[in-house]
Design a protein around this motif. Structure first.
Motif, PDB file in Angstrom:
ATOM      1  N   ALA A  38      33.868 -18.201  -8.957  1.00 61.34           N
ATOM      2  CA  ALA A  38      33.046 -18.639  -7.824  1.00 61.34           C
ATOM      3  C   ALA A  38      32.310 -19.947  -8.142  1.00 61.34           C
ATOM      4  CB  ALA A  38      32.050 -17.543  -7.466  1.00 61.34           C
ATOM      5  N   HIS A 366      41.948 -21.323  -2.529  1.00 64.99           N
ATOM      6  CA  HIS A 366      40.650 -20.660  -2.705  1.00 64.99           C
ATOM      7  C   HIS A 366      40.555 -19.327  -1.957  1.00 64.99           C
ATOM      8  CE1 HIS A 366      38.574 -24.645  -4.070  1.00 64.99           C
ATOM      9  NE2 HIS A 366      39.713 -24.397  -4.679  1.00 64.99           N
ATOM     10  N   PRO A 368      40.029 -15.568  -1.859  1.00 63.78           N
ATOM     11  CA  PRO A 368      39.412 -14.660  -2.841  1.00 63.78           C
ATOM     12  C   PRO A 368      40.344 -13.509  -3.229  1.00 63.78           C
ATOM     13  CG  PRO A 368      38.287 -14.520  -0.692  1.00 63.78           C
ATOM     14  CD  PRO A 368      39.378 -15.542  -0.554  1.00 63.78           C
TER      15      PRO A 368
END
Ligand SMILES: [Zn+2]
Length: 418
Positions: A38, A366, A368
């Protein structure tokens, strides 16, 4: 024809001829295993060209080495642990049984595996009391192997490593490498190392995805920076022959969308005899068109059409108000998502069984990565299976998705809802 004039024409990594002909151009892509935390999401991320060429002399399909292998495997962040796929563990156990019996391996044998990962395969030989050595470049996976009781040397393999290992441990009665040949930047050095480390009467087996199946199955997402070469049986036979190794048998496998397991020994020996399967597969490749440039040149256009079809499906699903999640975080998923431009605008997140990947983010897009339980919490309408080669296993394990009416989406060879 896609032949083009480039100012810079790197040499073929096998025969040295200049590379002029495009196999497929997948644009710019980040390294597929470089998952982000993150706190790294705001940082600049390196993207490299993902452009595969075919050599018009030897028909080796290859991408240029844009990133040194040390950067890919060497710093301990390489996230791939073999032991997290059940079907792969079964494959390893079956292989052990097959070769132990066929080649009469026992306590006096010496089995060496190159790119032995976390010891998922060699542990089967250890249980049978057969001496082994793993050679593995990534230190974190090698440590996992040592904890399993699999002796492992942290080193890149080539002629020099082979000479050292042969001097210290002796030569291998069985030398094997699964899904490593394609990842080797210096093919000639690697294969010459195989010849050095193989005992005079030893047997060598290598598994690699078969280029014929990649093209027939439209598996363009198996092209990524870590994967330098895309191999036909004929090209591998030439590479091995140059280094004094002869292929005497071959199995066609279903793993990784269609792989070959080739069997080799030193050239000029009579045993084991060459099976008829060798000539049959060479003939099949020739008949398919693999010895002609045109066969390679037509692939790029099919890939573009596959992208359009997948996007068409995803756009339609989102317009209809459906939610979509991913399953898996394999290397091939990153090629697919980056090439097609699929980010969290289409898929909310992806899930992976490996705790090493959970909590991270896919490179480039990106997206998750969460634990599989997240699917039962959010109940998506569609689950896009990124490791499509494991689709049956995944649909069985995740059959709960169907309990709320969810469906699985398979992106390759072209989008399919199951
Ligand atoms: Zn070549």
């Amino acid at each position: 024809m896609t032949s083009e004039l480039r100012a810079h024409q790197p040499p073929c990594r096998f025969c040295g001829a200049p590379l002029r002909d495009t196999f497929v151009d997948l644009g710019m892509s980040p390294l597929c295993q470089r998952h982000l935390r993150a706190d790294q999401l705001g940082e600049m991320e390196p993207f490299y060209p993902l452009h595969a060429y075919v050599c018009r002399e030897c028909f080796l399909v290859q991408i240029e080495e844009v990133v040194p292998p040390q950067e890919i495997f060497g710093d301990g962040s390489y996230a791939y642990f073999s032991s997290y796929a059940d079907s792969w563990l079964r494959h390893a156990a079956q292989y052990t049984e097959l070769v132990t019996e066929r080649f009469g391996l026992g306590q006096k044998s010496f089995v060496v595996e190159i790119a032995s990962n976390d010891g998922y395969l060699l542990q089967n030989f250890v249980r049978r009391g057969i001496p082994v050595l793993g050679i593995e470049p990534a230190s974190n996976t090698a440590e996992a192997a040592l904890r399993k009781g699999v002796p492992t040397l942290v080193r890149f393999f080539g002629a020099e490593a082979a000479t050292d290992v042969a001097a210290e441990h002796g030569r291998a009665s069985l030398l094997l490498g699964n899904n490593v040949l394609a990842h080797v930047p210096d093919l000639n050095d690697f294969v010459s190392g195989l010849a050095i480390l193989l005992a005079p009467d030893g047997v060598l087996t290598m598994e690699f995805p078969h280029l014929l199946r990649l093209v027939e199955g439209n598996q363009f997402d198996t092209i990524y920076h870590e994967h330098f070469s895309y191999l036909s049986f004929g090209t591998v036979a030439s590479i091995f022959a140059r280094h004094g190794l002869e292929l005497f048998d071959v199995d066609e496998l279903d793993t990784h969308g269609g792989s070959l397991r080739v069997y080799a020994r030193h050239s000029g020996r009579e045993l084991p005899p060459i099976t008829p399967r060798v000539a049959r597969l060479l003939e099949l490749e020739t008949r398919s068109g693999m010895r002609e440039l045109a066969w390679y040149a037509s692939f790029g256009e099919r890939v573009k059409e596959t992208k359009r079809k997948l996007l068409e499906f995803l756009i339609g699903a989102k317009r209809a108000g459906k939610s979509i999640c991913g399953y898996g975080a394999p290397g091939k998923g990153n090629t697919l998502l980056n090439y097609c431009g699929i980010r969290t605008d289409f898929i909310d997140y992806t899930v992976d069984r490996s705790p090493h990947k959970q909590g991270g983010f896919l490179p480039g897009t990106h997206v998750p990565i969460r634990a599989p339980e997240e699917l039962t919490r959010t109940r998506p309408d569609y689950v896009l299976i990124l490791p499509w080669n494991l689709q049956d296993e995944i649909m069985e394990q995740m059959s709960i998705v169907r309990s709320w009416g969810g469906r699985f989406v398979i992106p390759i060879p072209e989008v399919q809802v199951r």
